[in-house]
Scaffold this motif. Sequence first.
Motif, short mmCIF file in Angstrom:
data_model
loop_
_atom_site.label_atom_id
_atom_site.label_comp_id
_atom_site.label_asym_id
_atom_site.label_seq_id
_atom_site.Cartn_x
_atom_site.Cartn_y
_atom_site.Cartn_z
N UNK A 55 0.80 -1.22 0.00
CA UNK A 55 0.00 0.00 0.00
C UNK A 55 0.83 1.26 0.00
N UNK A 56 2.04 1.20 0.48
CA UNK A 56 2.80 2.40 0.79
C UNK A 56 2.62 2.69 2.26
N UNK A 57 3.51 3.46 2.82
CA UNK A 57 3.52 3.70 4.27
C UNK A 57 2.53 4.78 4.65
N UNK A 58 1.92 4.61 5.81
CA UNK A 58 1.00 5.60 6.35
C UNK A 58 1.11 5.64 7.87
N UNK A 59 0.64 6.70 8.45
CA UNK A 59 0.61 6.84 9.91
C UNK A 59 -0.83 6.71 10.40
N UNK A 60 -1.01 6.09 11.57
CA UNK A 60 -2.37 5.95 12.10
C UNK A 60 -3.00 7.29 12.40
#
Length: 114
Positions: free
Chosen positions: A109-114
């Motif tokens: 997905x690619x990186x993300x932050x909560x």
Amino acid sequence: MKRLKFVAVAVLAASVALPTTSAVAKSLTGGGVTATTPYNNDSGRISVYDGSDDGDPGKAEYYRHDSAGTKRTLWNKSGFKTTVVSGDGSAIIKFQACDENNAAPDDCSGWGAP
């Protein structure tokens, strides 16, 4: 005295009018695999749902607050339409969802932050 009552009433009204804060879950999907954190309102837990009927496992790769330099992986090898949940720990600070492709690059997905 009137001013003190007014301030007390204003503070009480504001505390009732404002919603309580709770963790809002964020989900990322890569190749049919979905990672969600916080899981069950716990910022130290993450889940992996395998929505891809391809026979390959899914995974979440993530970093925790207390060990920010260590990439962790939660595997879901249970099969199509199953969910796996991590153990508890410090807050998850970034994550991604991936569908494992044994002989090819993973679909992430690619990186993300909560």
